[in-house]
Design an enzyme around this catalytic site. Structure first.
Site, mmCIF file in Angstrom:
data_model
loop_
_atom_site.group_PDB
_atom_site.id
_atom_site.type_symbol
_atom_site.label_atom_id
_atom_site.label_comp_id
_atom_site.label_asym_id
_atom_site.label_seq_id
_atom_site.Cartn_x
_atom_site.Cartn_y
_atom_site.Cartn_z
ATOM 1 N N LEU B 19 0.843 -1.195 0.000
ATOM 2 C CA LEU B 19 0.000 0.000 0.000
ATOM 3 C C LEU B 19 0.877 1.243 0.000
ATOM 4 C CD1 LEU B 19 -2.823 -0.972 2.501
ATOM 5 C CD2 LEU B 19 -2.966 -0.766 0.012
ATOM 6 N N CYS B 20 0.281 2.374 -0.430
ATOM 7 C CA CYS B 20 1.022 3.608 -0.519
ATOM 8 C C CYS B 20 1.564 3.989 0.849
ATOM 9 C CB CYS B 20 0.157 4.732 -1.092
ATOM 10 S SG CYS B 20 -0.665 5.763 0.119
ATOM 11 N N PRO B 21 2.773 4.524 0.984
ATOM 12 C CA PRO B 21 3.636 4.929 -0.129
ATOM 13 C C PRO B 21 4.680 3.882 -0.542
ATOM 14 C CG PRO B 21 4.486 5.826 1.912
ATOM 15 C CD PRO B 21 3.302 4.959 2.272
ATOM 16 N N ASP B 46 -2.178 -0.954 -5.758
ATOM 17 C CA ASP B 46 -2.418 0.260 -4.962
ATOM 18 C C ASP B 46 -3.023 1.359 -5.838
ATOM 19 O OD1 ASP B 46 -2.331 2.452 -3.316
ATOM 20 O OD2 ASP B 46 -0.170 2.751 -3.552
#
Lengths: 355, 83
Positions: B19-21, B46
């Site tokens: 998932l980000c980042p 993502d």
């Protein structure tokens, strides 16, 4: 005033008995105050919940324009309340709302918006006065929409802070939190002569609380707060703009950080920036530990794990996002403490990432 | 990405499940493994990467080439190392 409302305005203002008439008087008084602050007439002002103001405001223009078609045009950066309302309408009519894109500052192109609104079958166009996440003011005053296409103006983030345009819109919504009023109070504004019809079950005309029991005390508190905000607006506006400029300037010096939103033509109290490689959730938590309550448009801070559609539409970095909203009484000392803490925090978190 | 003669991908970063980042951190760390002018790909579900990979390119002076998909249908974002 609130005390008077609670002791005298407890009754149902729709009732004919003495206490009911008393409550009606207080409610109409609140309506009058709001109308005067906004440059409207009292029969253009209705008190309801903030989400109801948006839903009835925009969908009422569709319902009042039945021969126009089912299409709706909106900017790509409208608040979720507007997107959800128009999405709900569109699904029932088997159409898709037309979104008009924005530039890197988050501003919709007036000509592109006008063109989209001029397409056959468009019943309503919706645009915010200013963006709720990045503060950018939209070109509402220069829109000049085609005749027969009413504009719904979402002023939920800006009423009391920016002037409401004197013309060019048919219905609007406001939220008392934007002028430091009570959070549960919204305003539905319907211009005289606008073709508006109740989109939901009930009387065709606009009503307070959608025809339910109006919150007289909340309306009075909201009106008093709006009056107070208007009285101190010039001073508070100048101070908050100066403090926002200060935060923008410091954020811009942080490595790999972009400050988003229009630097000048914006809401006075909002500042948004994104730090490369950092998690918005971590930034919010760490700033909270230091005593600063900030928001974020990053995906990790959203229940859906989707990034802010506003930042995405602007092409701005969505992770590591921080949104600071200055209160009317936020002090220079608080802001100085914030900008002093920021470089160390960002530096430390970047070191942890190794970049 | 359009065009019939797609450039070869010198390095494909498997960021599935991140998932980000994290996908952009991976890109920031590892794009230096390819020579200047070569293409790095980021494969991830993502949704933030669709905005953040082009934003990373803009902020870091690299060239964003576009999006296609990996064999399993997961989105793949292509970046040319410029410097």
């Amino acid at each position: 005033m609130l005390e008077a409302a609670l002791t005298r305005g407890y009754a149902d203002p729709r009732a004919l008995h003495g206490p009911g008439r008393d409550a009606r008087l207080l409610l109409d008084n609140a309506r009058e105050v709001v109308a005067e602050c906004l440059g409207l007439t009292r029969d253009e002002v209705w008190f309801t919940s903030p989400s109801d103001a948006v839903q009835r405001g925009v969908l009422g223009l569709v319902a009042g324009n039945p021969r126009a078609g089912d299409d709706a045009v909106l900017s790509a950066v409208e608040h979720a309340a507007v997107r959800h309302a128009l999405g709900w309408h569109a699904r029932r009519r088997d159409v898709v709302p037309v979104e008009v894109g924005v530039d890197a500052a988050g501003r919709v192109d007036a000509a592109a918006f006008r063109d989209a609104a001029g397409a056959p079958g468009v019943a309503v166009a919706a645009l915010q006065l200013a963006n709720h996440e990045v503060g950018t003011v939209q070109p509402v005053a220069g829109l000049d929409l085609p005749a027969g296409v009413p504009l719904f103006l979402d002023a939920s983030a800006s009423l009391g802070l920016l002037d409401l345009p004197g013309s060019g819109w048919a219905a609007a919504a406001g939220h008392a939190t934007s002028w430091s009023g009570p959070p549960g109070v919204g305003l539905l504004l319907v211009r005289r002569g606008a073709r508006w019809a109740n989109p939901f079950p009930g009387d065709p005309e606009p009503q307070d609380a959608g025809g339910g029991l109006p919150d007289v005390a909340g309306a009075l508190a909201a009106a008093a707060a709006l009056q107070a905000t208007a009285a101190e607006r010039a001073e508070v506006d100048a101070r908050r703009r100066r403090l926002v400029d200060r935060i923008r300037a410091v954020a811009a010096t942080l490595p790999d950080t972009e400050v988003v939103g229009d630097p000048v033509d914006r809401l006075p109290h909002l500042v948004t920036f994104s730090c490369l490689y950092l998690s918005g959730e971590t930034l919010v938590r760490e700033l909270d530990r230091l005593g600063f309550g900030v928001a974020s448009g990053s995906a990790c801070t959203a229940s859906t794990l989707e990034p802010s559609h506003v930042l995405a539409a602007m092409g701005a970095l969505t992770h590591g996002n921080v949104r600071v909203s200055l209160g009317r009484d936020t002090t220079e000392e608080q802001v100085e403490r914030f900008v002093a803490a920021l470089p160390d925090l960002v530096g430390r978190l970047r070191t942890e990432v190794g970049l | 990405m359009t065009g019939d003669e797609q450039e070869p991908v010198a390095l494909e970063l498997d960021c599935r499940g991140m998932l980000c980042p994290l996908p952009v951190i991976e890109l920031g760390r590892r794009h230096v493994e390819v020579p200047v002018g070569a293409v790095v790909a980021v494969v991830t579900e993502d949704p933030a990467a669709r905005t953040d990979v082009p934003a990373w390119c803009r902020m870091r002076g690299q060239e964003y080439l576009g999006e296609d998909s990996a064999a399993d249908g997961v989105a793949r974002y292509l970046v040319r190392r410029v410097g």
